[in-house]
Write an enzyme that holds these catalytic residues in place. Sequence first.
Site, short mmCIF file in Angstrom:
data_model
loop_
_atom_site.label_atom_id
_atom_site.label_comp_id
_atom_site.label_asym_id
_atom_site.label_seq_id
_atom_site.Cartn_x
_atom_site.Cartn_y
_atom_site.Cartn_z
N ARG A 47 0.81 -1.22 0.00
CA ARG A 47 0.00 0.00 0.00
C ARG A 47 0.85 1.28 0.00
O ARG A 47 0.43 2.29 -0.53
CB ARG A 47 -0.91 0.02 1.24
N ASP A 148 -17.87 7.23 4.97
CA ASP A 148 -16.67 6.39 5.05
C ASP A 148 -15.56 7.30 5.58
O ASP A 148 -15.63 8.53 5.42
CB ASP A 148 -16.29 5.85 3.65
C1 LIG Z 1 -14.24 -3.67 2.89
S1 LIG Z 1 -15.00 -2.09 2.78
C2 LIG Z 1 -16.70 -2.51 3.06
C3 LIG Z 1 -17.64 -1.74 2.14
C4 LIG Z 1 -19.12 -2.11 2.29
N1 LIG Z 1 -19.61 -1.83 3.60
C5 LIG Z 1 -19.34 -3.56 1.94
O1 LIG Z 1 -19.60 -4.36 2.84
O2 LIG Z 1 -19.25 -3.91 0.76
C6 LIG Z 1 -14.52 -1.37 4.36
C7 LIG Z 1 -14.66 0.15 4.40
O3 LIG Z 1 -14.51 0.58 5.76
C8 LIG Z 1 -13.85 1.83 5.74
N2 LIG Z 1 -13.25 2.10 7.07
C9 LIG Z 1 -12.14 1.55 7.61
N3 LIG Z 1 -11.90 2.09 8.81
C10 LIG Z 1 -12.87 2.99 9.04
C11 LIG Z 1 -13.15 3.89 10.10
N4 LIG Z 1 -12.37 3.97 11.18
N5 LIG Z 1 -14.25 4.70 9.99
C12 LIG Z 1 -15.05 4.63 8.89
N6 LIG Z 1 -14.81 3.81 7.84
C13 LIG Z 1 -13.74 3.00 7.92
C14 LIG Z 1 -12.82 1.69 4.63
O4 LIG Z 1 -12.38 2.94 4.16
C15 LIG Z 1 -13.59 0.86 3.59
O5 LIG Z 1 -14.16 1.67 2.59
#
Ligand SMILES: C[S@@+](CC[C@H](N)C(=O)[O-])C[C@H]1O[C@@H](n2cnc3c(N)ncnc32)[C@H](O)[C@@H]1O
Length: 278
Positions: A47, A148
Amino acid sequence: MGAVSSMTVESINHLPSDKEFYLFQQLILDKLGIFLPLQKKALLSNRLWKRLRECDLNSYQDYYRLIVDKKGEAELHVALELVTTNETYFFREQKHFDYMEQSIFPMFRNGSKLRVWSAAASTGEEPYSIAMMLADKCQSNWELECSDVNNTVIEQARRGVYPESRIRNIPQHYLHRFCRKGIGPQDGFVRVTQDLRDRVNFFTLNLHYDFPDIGKFDLVFLRNVLIYFENDTKEKVLERIAKVLNPNGVLFVGHSESLHGVTQRFAPIKPAIYRLVN
Ligand SMILES: C[S@@+](CC[C@H](N)C(=O)[O-])C[C@H]1O[C@@H](n2cnc3c(N)ncnc32)[C@H](O)[C@@H]1O
């Protein structure tokens, strides 16, 4: 930035030392609540290595110094966005959509407004899947908030443009109603209709910190994000979520995620579906 499916040879050859890794591990935990175990060294280099080189740096320690410096704040945001995993797709975990249709929408047919929050929305596939169903089944009696921590993915979500290869899970009648095919330079892409995009409110929000005033919700989608947190962080995030849910509010998590042994604020209804314990 998308999901990283394969490690580049370049980054594999430039793994951080254990000491360097632990610096990033603590920083990422403090800022995002995400816990990266030592086995994720290759992921970290995949990354960050390219970015570090773009900054004309050769060592993770130097990059760390840059991003923790007050003057490096913008670069810190870049680094944190690079370490989030944003994999998502339309109508992921279909059973959640079936449950909404069969068990939740009938309760809101009497005119009350349904408020929904997609709280780790990534590039928008999840909130637009929800929005398509709401528009189809609940007329205009709904509100959808979508957030997000990663502003880059939220900008992508706001644009609502997707390659045709990513839309195969969208039912045909929703494709006709809510998506438009691109032409000319946009050939090979579809865009969610302006009407539907306008119904969704996008913003950035970090689940790891106290929430601003976002009101109360009937449904919260918190799918495939708890997996990156350790239990104490999960518990705190879930407590914040509990506070913004209406009585009997429903929480959806990812199918590989469970609240068992983490909190008693929610009772299971079905796999990966919970009701707030009032
Ligand atoms: C794997 S994706 C899941 C997307 C969607 N919810 C799904 O299930 O398809 C995880 C998301 O969580 C977000 N994320 C990670 N840490 C976070 C935080 N502390 N607060 C808000 N979002 C977060 C990431 O940026 C990412 O877009």
